[in-house]
Each structure stands twice: as structure tokens, then as C-alpha cells.
Design an enzyme around this catalytic site. Structure first.
Site, PDB file in Angstrom:
ATOM      1  N   HIS A  37       0.849  -1.181   0.000  1.00  0.00           N
ATOM      2  CA  HIS A  37       0.000   0.000   0.000  1.00  0.00           C
ATOM      3  C   HIS A  37       0.891   1.240   0.000  1.00  0.00           C
ATOM      4  O   HIS A  37       2.091   1.146   0.228  1.00  0.00           O
ATOM      5  CB  HIS A  37      -0.901   0.010   1.244  1.00  0.00           C
ATOM      6  CG  HIS A  37      -0.116   0.038   2.516  1.00  0.00           C
ATOM      7  ND1 HIS A  37       0.278  -1.111   3.164  1.00  0.00           N
ATOM      8  CD2 HIS A  37       0.401   1.064   3.234  1.00  0.00           C
ATOM      9  CE1 HIS A  37       0.991  -0.793   4.232  1.00  0.00           C
ATOM     10  NE2 HIS A  37       1.080   0.526   4.296  1.00  0.00           N
ATOM     11  N   HIS A 121       5.988   6.384  -1.219  1.00  0.00           N
ATOM     12  CA  HIS A 121       6.650   5.182  -1.727  1.00  0.00           C
ATOM     13  C   HIS A 121       5.844   3.953  -1.322  1.00  0.00           C
ATOM     14  O   HIS A 121       4.996   4.023  -0.439  1.00  0.00           O
ATOM     15  CB  HIS A 121       8.070   5.064  -1.163  1.00  0.00           C
ATOM     16  CG  HIS A 121       8.093   4.821   0.312  1.00  0.00           C
ATOM     17  ND1 HIS A 121       7.916   5.836   1.237  1.00  0.00           N
ATOM     18  CD2 HIS A 121       8.232   3.673   1.026  1.00  0.00           C
ATOM     19  CE1 HIS A 121       7.955   5.327   2.450  1.00  0.00           C
ATOM     20  NE2 HIS A 121       8.135   4.015   2.368  1.00  0.00           N
TER      21      HIS A 121
END
Length: 178
Positions: A37, A121
Site C-alpha cells: 500500500h 513510496h
């Protein structure tokens, strides 16, 4: 006490693609595809009252759906021994706006901003005693990594329980973008 974070989930096809890259580095603990995620905001441990307040105030965040594109690979920390291998994102003003709106709402209920700069990220692996040459090979072999853009239709509040087998993430609430 629940340990909370706010995230954007990745489409299954992208998670499968990232999973296909997850090999070749001894000492790497690869993140399972179902847990990949984009963390928009880490909150940490909270008590029951604050947990309820967080769930409620996040419903006030309003932003239109937007697209994101994964692009590039790297590691943290940028200097020193690599500890986290990550997939980057193309710069996104709507993602930055979502983060700002979330921070603003959380501040209303006295949840202080994170102390570090937002570096969007996807964590691909956690590294421990991984050979630097293997990491360098991975980075050079995947340096041009890019995915088709995907649409972000919602964000989620997750709780996380840490165990010796790793983290278990549970969706506490979904917030549609409008």
C-alpha cells in the site's frame, strides 16, 4: 491500543507485478502483495477516544479522485546501510493535497503532524544484512520500472498489529473521494 495509519491501496494487477519482482536479495523480507500500500499518513498508537475521533474527522476530507503512477526504485536511508527497498511514485499534486487535508483535519483533534518529510513510496522489502552488490543489481535491473497510472477512488484508515510473524493490517474505515 491500536496503531493507526492512513493508506491508498494498490490495484491487484500492480500488486501482482510488484510480487513478481520480489526476489534475488538475500536477507530481504519481502512485503506480501496483500499488504502492499501507499502510506499517506502514519499516526501511531492511540487510545479508544482518539481512535473514534480520527475515524469521524477523516470523513470530512474532501478531494476529487485522481491518478497515481508508480515509477522508479530506491532504498532508505539514502546514505548508509540500506534497510528498506521501495518503489517510487511520479510526482502528484493531488496526493500532496490529500496529505495536507488529512494533516489539517488531524490537527483539529490534536494529532500532531509527522516529524519527517512526506516521501511517497511503496515498501517492497525490509533489508537485514543484505549484500550491497545484490541490492545494486536489483536497483540497476529495475531502474526504469514504471507502471500504467491507476485511479485513486478512496483512502483507508488501517490498524496494525505487530507480531513475530510480521504486521497484520485491518481496514477500520474506507473514505471515498468525492
Amino acid at each position: 491500543m491500536p496503531r493507526l495509519f492512513i493508506a491508498v491501496d494498490l490495484p491487484e494487477a500492480i500488486r501482482e507485478n510488484l510480487e513478481s519482482m520480489s526476489f534475488g536479495i538475500p536477507g530481504a523480507k519481502w512485503v506480501p502483495s496483500e499488504q502492499q500500500h501507499l502510506t499517506v499518513r502514519f499516526i501511531g498508537e492511540v487510545d479508544g477516544t482518539l481512535f473514534r475521533d480520527i475515524k469521524n474527522i477523516l470523513a470530512e476530507v474532501s478531494i476529487a479522485p485522481f491518478s497515481l503512477q508508480l515509477k522508479g526504485v530506491g532504498y532508505f536511508p539514502p546514505r548508509g546501510v540500506p534497510r528498506v527497498l521501495w518503489i517510487g511514485l511520479e510526482k502528484s499534486e493531488p496526493l500532496q493535497l490529500l496529505r495536507k487535508k488529512i494533516d489539517s483535519k488531524l490537527l483539529h483533534i490534536r494529532v500532531e503532524p509527522e516529524g519527517r518529510k512526506f516521501s511517497p513510496h511503496i515498501t517492497l522489502a525490509r533489508l537485514k544484512n543484505s549484500p550491497v552488490q545484490k541490492i545494486a543489481n536489483f536497483l540497476s535491473g529495475n531502474g526504469l520500472f514504471s507502471q500504467e497510472p491507476f485511479q485513486v477512488e478512496d483512502f483507508k484508515l488501517y490498524s496494525s498489529i505487530l507480531s513475530s510473524k510480521g504486521a497484520y493490517h485491518k481496514v477500520e474505515r474506507i473514505y471515498p473521494l468525492t
